[in-house]
Scaffold this motif. Structure first.
Motif, PDB file in Angstrom:
ATOM      1  N   UNK A   1      25.602  30.129  30.090  1.00 16.15           N
ATOM      2  CA  UNK A   1      24.321  30.261  29.442  1.00 16.15           C
ATOM      3  C   UNK A   1      24.152  29.424  28.206  1.00 16.15           C
TER       4      UNK A   1
ATOM      5  N   UNK B   1      39.233  38.555  31.315  1.00 14.61           N
ATOM      6  CA  UNK B   1      39.888  39.755  31.326  1.00 14.61           C
ATOM      7  C   UNK B   1      40.283  40.434  33.008  1.00 14.61           C
ATOM      8  N   UNK B   2      39.473  39.840  33.944  1.00 16.70           N
ATOM      9  CA  UNK B   2      40.089  40.304  35.248  1.00 16.70           C
ATOM     10  C   UNK B   2      40.173  39.148  36.166  1.00 16.70           C
TER      11      UNK B   2
ATOM     12  N   UNK C   1      33.039  32.116  37.706  1.00 17.91           N
ATOM     13  CA  UNK C   1      33.272  33.157  36.669  1.00 17.91           C
ATOM     14  C   UNK C   1      33.823  34.283  36.841  1.00 17.91           C
ATOM     15  N   UNK C   2      33.910  34.783  38.209  1.00 17.89           N
ATOM     16  CA  UNK C   2      34.811  35.692  38.568  1.00 17.89           C
ATOM     17  C   UNK C   2      36.402  35.425  38.625  1.00 17.89           C
ATOM     18  N   UNK C   3      36.504  34.241  39.144  1.00 16.45           N
ATOM     19  CA  UNK C   3      38.137  33.868  38.988  1.00 16.45           C
ATOM     20  C   UNK C   3      38.780  33.574  37.890  1.00 16.45           C
TER      21      UNK C   3
ATOM     22  N   UNK D   1      28.853  32.198  39.989  1.00 20.10           N
ATOM     23  CA  UNK D   1      29.335  33.493  39.953  1.00 20.10           C
ATOM     24  C   UNK D   1      30.860  33.588  40.548  1.00 20.10           C
ATOM     25  N   UNK D   2      31.037  32.704  41.551  1.00 15.50           N
ATOM     26  CA  UNK D   2      32.401  32.606  42.222  1.00 15.50           C
ATOM     27  C   UNK D   2      33.315  32.292  41.115  1.00 15.50           C
TER      28      UNK D   2
ATOM     29  N   UNK E   1      37.348  34.805  34.778  1.00 21.28           N
ATOM     30  CA  UNK E   1      37.033  35.673  33.832  1.00 21.28           C
ATOM     31  C   UNK E   1      38.032  36.208  32.815  1.00 21.28           C
TER      32      UNK E   1
ATOM     33  N   UNK F   1      24.746  30.908  35.227  1.00 21.14           N
ATOM     34  CA  UNK F   1      25.322  31.841  35.284  1.00 21.14           C
ATOM     35  C   UNK F   1      26.734  31.922  34.810  1.00 21.14           C
TER      36      UNK F   1
ATOM     37  N   UNK G   1      44.373  35.017  34.867  1.00 19.03           N
ATOM     38  CA  UNK G   1      45.801  35.816  34.611  1.00 19.03           C
ATOM     39  C   UNK G   1      46.919  34.717  34.853  1.00 19.03           C
TER      40      UNK G   1
ATOM     41  N   UNK H   1      41.610  36.504  38.611  1.00 19.82           N
ATOM     42  CA  UNK H   1      42.890  35.847  39.081  1.00 19.82           C
ATOM     43  C   UNK H   1      43.504  34.831  38.450  1.00 19.82           C
TER      44      UNK H   1
END
Lengths: 282, 293
Positions: free
Chosen positions: B238, B132-133, B126-128, B123-124, B130, B235, B138, B135
């Motif tokens: 898949x 589209x969003x 995939x968030x960094x 999760x950590x 991802x 997570x 980018x 960090x």
């Protein structure tokens, strides 16, 4: 230190700081994200400083649950994870210490056969026998129960071996002395061996608790009801929806809550943790 | 090795081993034996009749090019996870082994991620990252990389490897540090007196003395990459895109979910068991373990 470095210890400090940065940044970012509102994050406009939604997000995460796929509040999942981790850690220590006691302090037919039967389980993690184990747990009607969550994970030999090794180092004189004092097997176990094993038990508990808390595949398979899911399986369901629907602050708050208990244990009981880790692995 | 003084009792020892024996037999041996038996059987589509088919299931599994690709992929993942996380951990451990101010603090911060569960690690990351969003995503885009792990299999694989290696740093770091601290400083001082500079001392003295630790960690890291990455893969990707991050364990899970071919998935389990037993045997054979059995 062997020799003086030209720039003192500047270089090691820099390397270690970069290392800490690599290790801590994802966790820091998760915390920051958990304090901001959903829209800001979804726009990709997240700031690197904590926002103002801390209380709001954590209250929602703990007691309401995300509005998307999982409707269970995270406090429920935390409770399930706690029960499972405790059952695994305490259960494993309890059954292992008595079987190690029998194997070391008694002579009986099939002693070595039983030892090997237990020893071999070291080799195979639960992942490789996952579906057959699932079938058996289902036949025993243990799906969606705490027993089903923990029992198959108790079936391993690490703790037994550790206690056996430790018992072998306990001097024979102690047993002789307590026998002269008239102590039977129960008395000796309770009054002499258990107090001696305290540090080992604590170190083992730390490791087993973390292992139990962090289980994922097994709870994923055997829990179907929402109110039985652990925090590890719950968090995955939260990002199941498409990007736009994922409530990232809630997901990140859940991530922080999920790592809080084991991280706390590692940091607060560092000595026991390192000892447990080194001893269970060697 | 045996105790000289023991208790005499006919029944008690059996009572004491009974709970563990029961759990091991029911939840370990019974399913393992079932898997082996199942892997030699073929069930018809309705589950009405089963027949003994010798090694047909194994031939089917191993004959499928997809399965072979999965084996290769799992080993490639293991290789990259092990090498990146081991080298970074070794560097950090060598630095932390020096008498530094605040080294206890560094250590505390570096062993943290051990306690973070694989799905949370997923999760950590995939968030960094991802597309589209995230960090870091980018940042990658600003550098002109067309980052989209949802579509690009290689990028998805590198994301998994990155996340898995990140988690394993702390474990490797701890064992390297313990290994380094076990090296007597007199050996290093002697080399220094002979005029060996730090780099030379590292490669000719410290590294060879550390090799048992390194070998042990390689095996542990491979086992980790085989099994514990499941939560990370599940997570983050898949198994996607288009199966490009499916490892052996993930395949067992995926095929089992679809149901159907019981014999085939049992054969897969048995193959996995074989690989793990081989790895464990290697570990026992070549790694000096300070255990007396």
């Amino acid at each position: 230190m062997v020799e003086r470095q030209k720039f003192g210890n500047l270089f090691p400090h820099i390397v270690l700081c970069i290392g800490v940065l690599i290790v801590a940044f994802p966790i820091y970012l998760a915390f920051v994200a958990s304090t901001q509102d959903t829209a800001t994050i979804a726009n990709g406009q997240m700031s690197l400083l904590p926002g103002s939604h801390f209380l709001e997000t954590y209250y929602k995460t703990l007691f309401v649950g995300s509005s998307g796929t999982t409707r269970e509040p995270v406090s429920m999942m935390l409770f399930n994870s706690l029960v499972m981790a405790m059952l695994i850690a305490v259960g494993k220590i309890a059954i292992s210490i008595i079987s190690a006691y029998a194997i070391v302090y008694f002579r009986f037919p099939f002693r070595m056969a039983i030892f090997w039967l237990i020893f071999i389980t070291l080799m195979l993690p639960v992942e490789v026998r996952i579906y057959p184990t699932y079938k058996i747990v289902a036949q025993l009607h243990l799906l969606d129960t705490y027993a089903g969550l923990s029992l198959p994970l108790i079936a391993s030999a690490t703790a037994t071996l550790l206690f056996r090794q430790f018992f072998m180092t306990v001097p024979d004189e102690l047993l002789e002395a307590s026998r002269i004092d008239g102590a039977g097997p129960f008395r000796f176990f309770w009054d002499t061996l258990l107090p001696l094993s305290r540090t080992n038990m604590a170190a083992l508990f730390v490791i087993l608790f973390i292992l139990g808390w962090n289980q994922y595949l097994w709870p994923l398979l055997i829990t179907t009801r929402d109110d039985m899911q652990t925090i590890q399986t719950g968090i995955r369901k939260m990002i199941a929806a498409s990007d736009a629907l994922t409530e990232w602050p809630v997901v990140m708050a859940t991530a922080i809550l999920a790592m809080l208990p084991p991280v706390f244990i590692v940091v607060a009981m560092q000595k026991l943790f390192v000892r447990g880790l080194v001893e269970t692995e060697k | 090795m045996q105790k000289q003084t023991v208790f005499q009792s006919r029944l008690l020892p059996y009572v004491l081993v009974a709970p563990q024996l029961a759990i091991v037999l029911i939840f370990f041996y019974w399913p393992a034996v079932q898997a082996v038996i199942q892997s030699f059987l073929l069930q018809d589509a309705f589950g009405l009749s089963t027949s003994f088919v010798w090694f047909d299931n194994y031939k089917d599994v191993l004959g499928a090019p997809e399965y072979f690709a999965t084996i290769v992929r799992t080993f490639v993942f293991s290789f990259f996870i092990a090498i990146s996380s081991l080298s970074l951990a070794l560097l950090l451990a060598v630095m932390a082994d020096k008498p530094l101010r605040g080294s206890a603090l560094y250590r505390t911060f570096l062993i943290w991620p051990y306690a973070v569960a694989p799905p949370v690690v997923g999760v950590l990351w995939v968030f960094m990252l991802n597309p589209s969003l995230g960090i870091l995503a980018h940042g990658l885009r600003a550098m002109g990389i067309d980052w989209n792990p949802l579509l690009d299999g290689n990028q998805a694989a590198s994301l998994i490897i990155l996340a898995a290696a990140w988690k394993q740093i702390s474990y490797n770091f701890l064992f390297f540090l313990a290994g380094l601290q076990a090296i007597p400083s007199s050996v290093i001082e002697a080399a220094a007196i002979d005029g060996a500079r730090p780099a030379r001392r590292f490669w000719t003295i410290i590294f060879p003395l550390l090799s048992p630790t390194i070998f042990f960690l390689i095996v542990v890291n491979i086992v980790y990459a085989f099994f514990d990455t499941f939560g990370i893969i599940d997570t983050i990707t898949r198994g996607g895109p288009a199966g490009s991050t499916v490892t052996l364990v993930y395949k067992v899970y995926e095929d089992g979910l679809l149901g159907g071919n019981l014999g085939g998935s049992a054969a897969q389990s048995v193959i996995l068991m074989g690989i793990v037993i081989a790895l464990t045997a290697i570990q026992f054979r070549f790694v000096e373990r300070k255990v007396n059995y």
